[in-house]
Scaffold this motif. Structure first.
Motif, PDB file in Angstrom:
ATOM      1  N   ASN A 209       0.806  -1.220   0.000  1.00 28.36           N
ATOM      2  CA  ASN A 209       0.000   0.000   0.000  1.00 28.36           C
ATOM      3  C   ASN A 209       0.840   1.272   0.000  1.00 28.36           C
ATOM      4  O   ASN A 209       0.288   2.374   0.072  1.00 28.36           O
ATOM      5  N   SER A 210       2.143   1.135  -0.055  1.00 26.13           N
ATOM      6  CA  SER A 210       3.017   2.308  -0.021  1.00 26.13           C
ATOM      7  C   SER A 210       3.483   2.680  -1.426  1.00 26.13           C
ATOM      8  O   SER A 210       3.542   1.842  -2.328  1.00 26.13           O
ATOM      9  N   TYR A 211       3.820   3.960  -1.590  1.00 20.67           N
ATOM     10  CA  TYR A 211       4.221   4.492  -2.894  1.00 20.67           C
ATOM     11  C   TYR A 211       5.560   5.203  -2.739  1.00 20.67           C
ATOM     12  O   TYR A 211       5.764   5.970  -1.792  1.00 20.67           O
ATOM     13  N   GLY A 212       6.467   4.963  -3.673  1.00 20.75           N
ATOM     14  CA  GLY A 212       7.763   5.630  -3.683  1.00 20.75           C
ATOM     15  C   GLY A 212       7.830   6.631  -4.823  1.00 20.75           C
ATOM     16  O   GLY A 212       7.877   6.250  -5.992  1.00 20.75           O
ATOM     17  N   LEU A 213       7.807   7.907  -4.491  1.00 23.46           N
ATOM     18  CA  LEU A 213       7.814   8.971  -5.498  1.00 23.46           C
ATOM     19  C   LEU A 213       9.219   9.543  -5.643  1.00 23.46           C
ATOM     20  O   LEU A 213       9.857   9.901  -4.652  1.00 23.46           O
ATOM     21  N   THR A 214       9.687   9.634  -6.884  1.00 18.53           N
ATOM     22  CA  THR A 214      10.974  10.255  -7.187  1.00 18.53           C
ATOM     23  C   THR A 214      10.770  11.261  -8.311  1.00 18.53           C
ATOM     24  O   THR A 214      10.257  10.900  -9.373  1.00 18.53           O
ATOM     25  N   THR A 215      11.141  12.520  -8.082  1.00 20.54           N
ATOM     26  CA  THR A 215      10.978  13.545  -9.113  1.00 20.54           C
ATOM     27  C   THR A 215      12.252  14.365  -9.248  1.00 20.54           C
ATOM     28  O   THR A 215      12.945  14.638  -8.261  1.00 20.54           O
ATOM     29  N   LEU A 216      12.556  14.754 -10.478  1.00 19.94           N
ATOM     30  CA  LEU A 216      13.655  15.672 -10.778  1.00 19.94           C
ATOM     31  C   LEU A 216      13.075  16.836 -11.567  1.00 19.94           C
ATOM     32  O   LEU A 216      12.653  16.670 -12.715  1.00 19.94           O
ATOM     33  N   CYS A 217      13.047  18.008 -10.954  1.00 24.39           N
ATOM     34  CA  CYS A 217      12.473  19.194 -11.587  1.00 24.39           C
ATOM     35  C   CYS A 217      13.601  20.155 -11.951  1.00 24.39           C
ATOM     36  O   CYS A 217      14.308  20.646 -11.057  1.00 24.39           O
ATOM     37  N   PRO A 218      13.806  20.440 -13.241  1.00 28.09           N
ATOM     38  CA  PRO A 218      14.902  21.333 -13.638  1.00 28.09           C
ATOM     39  C   PRO A 218      14.673  22.749 -13.129  1.00 28.09           C
ATOM     40  O   PRO A 218      13.548  23.259 -13.156  1.00 28.09           O
TER      41      PRO A 218
ATOM     42  N   THR B 299       2.453  10.880   4.980  1.00 23.87           N
ATOM     43  CA  THR B 299       3.859  10.928   4.576  1.00 23.87           C
ATOM     44  C   THR B 299       4.704  10.107   5.541  1.00 23.87           C
ATOM     45  O   THR B 299       4.788  10.421   6.727  1.00 23.87           O
ATOM     46  N   TYR B 300       5.340   9.047   5.031  1.00 26.78           N
ATOM     47  CA  TYR B 300       6.279   8.272   5.838  1.00 26.78           C
ATOM     48  C   TYR B 300       7.635   8.983   5.904  1.00 26.78           C
ATOM     49  O   TYR B 300       8.273   9.069   6.942  1.00 26.78           O
ATOM     50  N   PHE B 301       8.077   9.459   4.740  1.00 25.40           N
ATOM     51  CA  PHE B 301       9.428  10.009   4.606  1.00 25.40           C
ATOM     52  C   PHE B 301       9.424  10.948   3.408  1.00 25.40           C
ATOM     53  O   PHE B 301       8.800  10.663   2.390  1.00 25.40           O
ATOM     54  N   ALA B 302      10.113  12.078   3.522  1.00 22.14           N
ATOM     55  CA  ALA B 302      10.224  12.997   2.391  1.00 22.14           C
ATOM     56  C   ALA B 302      11.583  13.680   2.430  1.00 22.14           C
ATOM     57  O   ALA B 302      12.137  13.932   3.508  1.00 22.14           O
ATOM     58  N   ARG B 303      12.101  13.969   1.251  1.00 25.47           N
ATOM     59  CA  ARG B 303      13.427  14.587   1.173  1.00 25.47           C
ATOM     60  C   ARG B 303      13.493  15.522  -0.026  1.00 25.47           C
ATOM     61  O   ARG B 303      12.978  15.208  -1.097  1.00 25.47           O
TER      62      ARG B 303
ATOM     63  N   VAL C 139      15.365  17.955  -6.521  1.00 24.62           N
ATOM     64  CA  VAL C 139      14.980  16.551  -6.376  1.00 24.62           C
ATOM     65  C   VAL C 139      14.046  16.422  -5.179  1.00 24.62           C
ATOM     66  O   VAL C 139      14.354  16.884  -4.078  1.00 24.62           O
ATOM     67  N   PHE C 140      12.907  15.813  -5.412  1.00 25.18           N
ATOM     68  CA  PHE C 140      11.940  15.562  -4.344  1.00 25.18           C
ATOM     69  C   PHE C 140      11.604  14.083  -4.330  1.00 25.18           C
ATOM     70  O   PHE C 140      11.196  13.521  -5.347  1.00 25.18           O
ATOM     71  N   THR C 141      11.812  13.448  -3.186  1.00 25.13           N
ATOM     72  CA  THR C 141      11.443  12.048  -3.023  1.00 25.13           C
ATOM     73  C   THR C 141      10.531  11.921  -1.811  1.00 25.13           C
ATOM     74  O   THR C 141      10.680  12.642  -0.827  1.00 25.13           O
ATOM     75  N   SER C 142       9.596  10.999  -1.900  1.00 24.61           N
ATOM     76  CA  SER C 142       8.680  10.781  -0.786  1.00 24.61           C
ATOM     77  C   SER C 142       8.199   9.343  -0.790  1.00 24.61           C
ATOM     78  O   SER C 142       7.920   8.778  -1.849  1.00 24.61           O
ATOM     79  N   ASN C 143       8.124   8.757   0.389  1.00 26.01           N
ATOM     80  CA  ASN C 143       7.463   7.469   0.591  1.00 26.01           C
ATOM     81  C   ASN C 143       6.194   7.740   1.382  1.00 26.01           C
ATOM     82  O   ASN C 143       6.240   8.390   2.429  1.00 26.01           O
ATOM     83  N   PHE C 144       5.075   7.238   0.898  1.00 24.50           N
ATOM     84  CA  PHE C 144       3.817   7.536   1.574  1.00 24.50           C
ATOM     85  C   PHE C 144       2.833   6.386   1.410  1.00 24.50           C
ATOM     86  O   PHE C 144       3.021   5.488   0.584  1.00 24.50           O
ATOM     87  N   HIS C 145       1.790   6.428   2.209  1.00 26.09           N
ATOM     88  CA  HIS C 145       0.736   5.415   2.168  1.00 26.09           C
ATOM     89  C   HIS C 145      -0.366   5.887   1.231  1.00 26.09           C
ATOM     90  O   HIS C 145      -0.893   6.985   1.381  1.00 26.09           O
ATOM     91  N   GLY C 146      -0.705   5.061   0.251  1.00 27.02           N
ATOM     92  CA  GLY C 146      -1.807   5.416  -0.633  1.00 27.02           C
ATOM     93  C   GLY C 146      -1.374   5.631  -2.069  1.00 27.02           C
ATOM     94  O   GLY C 146      -0.302   5.203  -2.494  1.00 27.02           O
ATOM     95  N   GLU C 147      -2.225   6.329  -2.821  1.00 24.20           N
ATOM     96  CA  GLU C 147      -2.003   6.545  -4.244  1.00 24.20           C
ATOM     97  C   GLU C 147      -1.446   7.937  -4.508  1.00 24.20           C
ATOM     98  O   GLU C 147      -1.563   8.846  -3.680  1.00 24.20           O
TER      99      GLU C 147
END
Length: 209
Positions: free
Chosen positions: A7-16, A53-57, A83-91
């Motif tokens: 049920n957890s989601y790992g988001l990784t983004t790179l925004c110029p 939000t479990y974790f964000a950086r 760079v924004f990364t986050s682990n969270f519960h849900g969609e």
């Protein structure tokens, strides 16, 4: 599956980030870095306000890094990246909407100098923008339990206060200990996930005893 683990989601983004300087003085990446560094931590963090939000950086990626010798041809980034990364519960989409709804001012400040972010005016725009910057998180493993943040915070709270209870009641006879334990269970309201509990971002608990 990429991006998800249970049920957890790992988001990784790179925004110029926009190249150049602001008012002919400070580069846009330095302004963004300073804003990241000035964010409050723990319970005061904007990410503590974002549900589940479990974790964000957040950090600035200046360039790619190489471990090879100097005789190897090297590529370089054309822009610096937020760079924004986050682990969270849900969609993903409900999470990003919660991020906009609960921390819009911080989002606007942090992403202000990201390329094309000036076109972001609402939650739907923000969701679309982050999706364009998203990278697939492969081999994602959630280091937390696969339950909602509320359940995890309640579990942390119970673990902490039970340790304090055990220390405070050592040496009591069985009858006194049973009475104290029954009172303890009534106080912690085990089935109530809202209170008493840890708050998001909380790092310590005041002693009950």
């Amino acid at each position: 599956m990429a991006n998800t683990f249970g049920n957890s989601y790992g988001l990784t983004t790179l925004c110029p980030l926009i190249n150049g300087v602001h008012d002919e003085q400070t580069s846009f990446d330095k302004i963004t870095r300073r804003r990241i560094q000035r964010l409050e931590e723990d319970a005061g963090s904007p990410f503590a306000r974002i549900p589940n939000t479990y974790f964000a950086r957040l950090f600035i990626l200046n360039d790619v890094f190489f471990q090879q010798g100097n005789d190897v041809a090297r590529d370089h980034l054309k822009s610096k990246y937020l760079v924004f990364t986050s682990n969270f519960h849900g969609e993903l989409e409900p999470y990003l909407k919660g991020m906009w709804d609960n921390a819009e001012a911080d989002v606007r400040s942090l992403w202000q100098y990201a390329v094309a972010f000036d076109k972001v005016q609402n939650a739907d725009d923000f969701i679309a923008y982050i999706k364009k910057c998203q990278l697939t998180t492969t081999l994602f493993f959630n280091g937390s339990t696969d339950v909602s943040l509320k359940e995890q915070l309640k579990a942390l709270y119970v673990k902490q206060v039970f340790s304090e209870f055990a220390l405070a009641h050592q040496g009591q006879d069985a009858a006194a200990l049973r009475t104290a334990f029954n009172n303890f269970m009534a106080e912690i309201k085990l089935a109530d996930l809202d209170q008493p509990s840890w708050a998001p971002g909380q790092t310590r608990l005041q002693n009950m005893y």
